[in-house]
Design an enzyme around this catalytic site. Structure first.
Site, PDB file in Angstrom:
ATOM      1  N   ARG A  47      -9.430  95.500  36.679  1.00 13.29           N
ATOM      2  CA  ARG A  47      -9.876  96.293  38.048  1.00 13.29           C
ATOM      3  C   ARG A  47      -9.166  97.386  37.965  1.00 13.29           C
ATOM      4  O   ARG A  47     -10.168  98.608  38.573  1.00 13.29           O
ATOM      5  CB  ARG A  47      -9.288  95.512  39.443  1.00 13.29           C
ATOM      6  CG  ARG A  47     -10.257  95.090  40.436  1.00 13.29           C
ATOM      7  CD  ARG A  47      -9.435  94.574  41.586  1.00 13.29           C
ATOM      8  NE  ARG A  47      -8.205  94.273  41.247  1.00 13.29           N
ATOM      9  CZ  ARG A  47      -7.358  93.508  42.210  1.00 13.29           C
ATOM     10  NH1 ARG A  47      -8.084  93.256  43.272  1.00 13.29           N
ATOM     11  NH2 ARG A  47      -6.107  93.275  41.942  1.00 13.29           N
ATOM     12  N   ARG A  48      -8.184  97.913  37.412  1.00 15.91           N
ATOM     13  CA  ARG A  48      -7.686  99.276  37.483  1.00 15.91           C
ATOM     14  C   ARG A  48      -7.547  99.697  35.933  1.00 15.91           C
ATOM     15  O   ARG A  48      -6.502  99.329  35.159  1.00 15.91           O
ATOM     16  CB  ARG A  48      -6.294  99.181  37.995  1.00 15.91           C
ATOM     17  CG  ARG A  48      -6.414  99.288  39.579  1.00 15.91           C
ATOM     18  CD  ARG A  48      -4.599  99.121  40.067  1.00 15.91           C
ATOM     19  NE  ARG A  48      -4.143  97.828  39.830  1.00 15.91           N
ATOM     20  CZ  ARG A  48      -2.935  97.687  39.272  1.00 15.91           C
ATOM     21  NH1 ARG A  48      -2.332  98.666  39.525  1.00 15.91           N
ATOM     22  NH2 ARG A  48      -2.409  96.555  39.274  1.00 15.91           N
ATOM     23  N   LYS A 106      -6.676  77.664  39.481  1.00 11.45           N
ATOM     24  CA  LYS A 106      -6.401  76.310  39.972  1.00 11.45           C
ATOM     25  C   LYS A 106      -7.133  76.603  41.702  1.00 11.45           C
ATOM     26  O   LYS A 106      -7.785  75.368  41.979  1.00 11.45           O
ATOM     27  CB  LYS A 106      -5.117  75.994  40.346  1.00 11.45           C
ATOM     28  CG  LYS A 106      -4.325  77.356  41.201  1.00 11.45           C
ATOM     29  CD  LYS A 106      -2.867  77.110  41.126  1.00 11.45           C
ATOM     30  CE  LYS A 106      -2.361  78.279  41.524  1.00 11.45           C
ATOM     31  NZ  LYS A 106      -1.782  79.384  40.738  1.00 11.45           N
ATOM     32  N   GLU A 130      -6.677  73.955  31.254  1.00  9.62           N
ATOM     33  CA  GLU A 130      -5.190  73.356  31.146  1.00  9.62           C
ATOM     34  C   GLU A 130      -4.466  74.282  31.815  1.00  9.62           C
ATOM     35  O   GLU A 130      -3.418  73.706  32.678  1.00  9.62           O
ATOM     36  CB  GLU A 130      -5.030  73.262  29.622  1.00  9.62           C
ATOM     37  CG  GLU A 130      -3.472  72.851  29.352  1.00  9.62           C
ATOM     38  CD  GLU A 130      -3.533  71.231  29.653  1.00  9.62           C
ATOM     39  OE1 GLU A 130      -4.191  70.416  29.160  1.00  9.62           O
ATOM     40  OE2 GLU A 130      -2.768  71.008  30.667  1.00  9.62           O
ATOM     41  N   VAL A 133      -3.099  73.837  36.091  1.00  7.23           N
ATOM     42  CA  VAL A 133      -2.115  72.928  36.507  1.00  7.23           C
ATOM     43  C   VAL A 133      -0.759  72.947  35.774  1.00  7.23           C
ATOM     44  O   VAL A 133      -0.850  72.672  34.413  1.00  7.23           O
ATOM     45  CB  VAL A 133      -2.654  71.579  36.439  1.00  7.23           C
ATOM     46  CG1 VAL A 133      -1.803  70.774  37.311  1.00  7.23           C
ATOM     47  CG2 VAL A 133      -4.185  71.590  37.521  1.00  7.23           C
ATOM     48  N   GLY A 188      12.707  86.977  41.393  1.00  2.96           N
ATOM     49  CA  GLY A 188      11.122  87.120  40.988  1.00  2.96           C
ATOM     50  C   GLY A 188      10.473  85.840  40.984  1.00  2.96           C
ATOM     51  O   GLY A 188       9.425  85.565  40.451  1.00  2.96           O
ATOM     52  N   LYS A 206      -3.491  72.115  42.825  1.00  4.93           N
ATOM     53  CA  LYS A 206      -3.160  71.409  41.641  1.00  4.93           C
ATOM     54  C   LYS A 206      -3.433  69.908  41.851  1.00  4.93           C
ATOM     55  O   LYS A 206      -4.025  69.298  40.787  1.00  4.93           O
ATOM     56  CB  LYS A 206      -1.754  71.597  41.198  1.00  4.93           C
ATOM     57  CG  LYS A 206      -1.569  73.092  40.777  1.00  4.93           C
ATOM     58  CD  LYS A 206      -0.269  73.694  40.706  1.00  4.93           C
ATOM     59  CE  LYS A 206      -0.105  75.102  40.423  1.00  4.93           C
ATOM     60  NZ  LYS A 206       1.321  75.572  40.344  1.00  4.93           N
TER      61      LYS A 206
HETATM   62  N1  HSE Z   1       3.393  80.081  41.891  1.00  5.01           N
HETATM   63  C1  HSE Z   1       3.478  78.825  41.410  1.00  5.01           C
HETATM   64  C2  HSE Z   1       4.628  78.144  40.970  1.00  5.01           C
HETATM   65  C3  HSE Z   1       2.847  79.261  39.834  1.00  5.01           C
HETATM   66  O1  HSE Z   1       5.690  78.588  41.553  1.00  5.01           O
HETATM   67  O2  HSE Z   1       4.994  77.142  40.589  1.00  5.01           O
HETATM   68  C4  HSE Z   1       1.625  79.417  39.690  1.00  5.01           C
HETATM   69  O3  HSE Z   1       0.660  78.100  39.959  1.00  5.01           O
END
Ligand code: HSE
Length: 429
Positions: A47-48, A106, A130, A133, A188, A206
């Protein structure tokens, strides 16, 4: 060995996409040997375009993903954009132009997996996912292929790392939800808007994908019962500890005892410390699969992050590239059982209910009668009194969720019940 390269395009080049590109470059010789032909990164749709992307030839970057897919010489597209659109249209365009697809999406697969599989089949191409999930954990392929001769009856897993990190912090430090979330954000693990993770949407997507594969039926996102974990409190952890349990956000997929239906749900639950999922710490994922012949299997590992997710994408890339050279396709959708998905009310499990009640004669009897009137059998009761009030913790035997909801509704109407402090399912026993 074929010398003409297979041409691969990346749709999206964020954290996962840039790792995929990096590994494709650094492991090019190994990938060539494993596939039987070189794979060439032929284009990267973003996109960028002005963003600096280390290690990627700037001449490959384009903002026109559709033109990239239509140029006529592309073999495989890797979709790592996420979300519904434009990913859905681009994947469909890829199939229409004879391109096989590897996707990590997902949300899209949970919502439109059936239509995407149909499009792949119509055009004789592969759709592999794969990475959609549990990140790096090999799970989709083992369930789709290694267990294709067995009968999976139950899947129970921790499929969201962010929430597992938060719950693990609450368990190990006694912190409340907000404090643990703040730490997950600072490190993070949690996004600025953590809704998709903490409200269970990510895990539910999932769960829908895994349920479809496990039971050879169609399970859409809307079929999955979902409760987030924002209400889980330090007091719940204290109660769980007293019962020799911890609390996890679980995705639970079950085939009914009569084999005629399935259930799919995501919610926080107490599990015994002796259960293998109880020892899954920090942001790790793990999925416990119970199959008729294989017995109990556990898949464990990093469920998110650029490199782990890229590992799953590259595994799919190798498989799809091999299929392409063999002029074959891998397994498509298997939904022949067409089992209905039952509502949450039909789910049978145990419950831990914490009530604030008046501490006076007859209250316990009244509460016990309310459970009995709804056909819910009590396993244990613990009462702690303080200043004319008491906290009453009831753990039930297995009962239908609908019966439990009816019980709680009736309990709330009792004058002597000041409040229902928490209701939590107890799993894994
Ligand atoms: N945000 C998801 C998690 C990772 O914390 O497991 C991507 O599915």
């Amino acid at each position: 060995m074929r010398t003409r390269p297979l041409k691969v395009v990346l749709l999206g080049c964020g954290v996962v996409g840039s790792e995929v590109a990096r590994i494709m470059t650094t492991h090019a010789d190994d990938l060539t040997q494993r596939i039987g032909a070189p794979v060439e990164l032929a284009g990267v749709a973003v996109r960028r375009p002005s963003k600096v992307r280390e290690g990627i030839d700037p001449s490959l970057i384009t903002t026109d993903a559709t033109a990239l897919l239509k140029r006529g010489d592309i073999d495989i597209a890797i979709e790592v954009i996420g979300g519904i659109e434009p990913a859905r249209t681009l994947i469909t365009t890829a199939f229409e132009h004879g391109i096989s697809v590897v996707s990590a999406n997902k949300a899209l697969l949970a919502q439109d997996g059936a239509a995407l599989h149909a499009a792949a089949e119509q055009h004789g191409r592969d759709l592999y996912y794969e990475a959609a999930v549990a990140g790096a954990i090999p799970l989709v392929r083992p369930m789709r292929e290694s267990l294709a001769g067995d009968k999976i009856n139950r899947v129970m897993g921790i499929v969201n790392g962010t929430t597992n990190f938060i719950l693990d912090k609450m368990d190990s430090t006694g912190a409340g939800y907000q404090e643990a979330l703040d730490e997950a954000t600072a490190l993070g693990y949690a996004e600025a808007d953590p809704t998709a993770d903490v409200e269970g949407y990510d895990a539910a997507a999932k769960a829908a994908i895994l349920a479809g594969i496990a039971f050879h039926t169609r399970v859409r996102l809307d079929d999955v019962y979902r409760e987030g974990m924002t209400e889980v409190s330090a007091a719940d952890f204290a109660s769980a500890k007293r019962m020799g349990c911890t609390i996890k956000l679980l995705a639970i997929l079950e085939r009914a005892a009569d084999g005629e239906s399935v259930t799919a749900r995501v919610h926080p639950a107490m599990i015994p410390l002796s259960h293998p999922l109880a020892s899954v710490r920090e942001a790790y994922n793990a999925v416990f699969v119970e199959a008729e012949a294989a017995g109990r299997l556990m898949f464990y590992g990093p469920g998110a992050g650029g490199a782990p997710t890229a590992s799953a994408v590259l595994g799919d890339l190798v498989a799809v590239a091999r299929n392409k050279l063999a002029e074959a396709t891998g397994p498509g959708e298997s939904a022949y059982t067409q089992l209905p998905v039952s509502p949450m009310g039909d789910v049978v499990t145990r419950y831990h209910i914490s009530l604030d009640v008046a501490d006076k004669p007859g209250v316990l009897a009244q509460v016990a009668t309310t459970f009995a009137e709804h056909g819910v059998s009590i396993d244990t009761v613990r009462q702690q009194g303080k200043d004319g009030e008491a906290s009453l913790v009831v753990v039930t035997h297995r009962a239908a969720d609908a019966a439990l909801s009816g019980t709680v509704e009736a309990l709330r109407k009792l004058d002597t019940v000041r409040g229902v402090a928490s209701i939590m399912r107890v799993e894994g026993e």
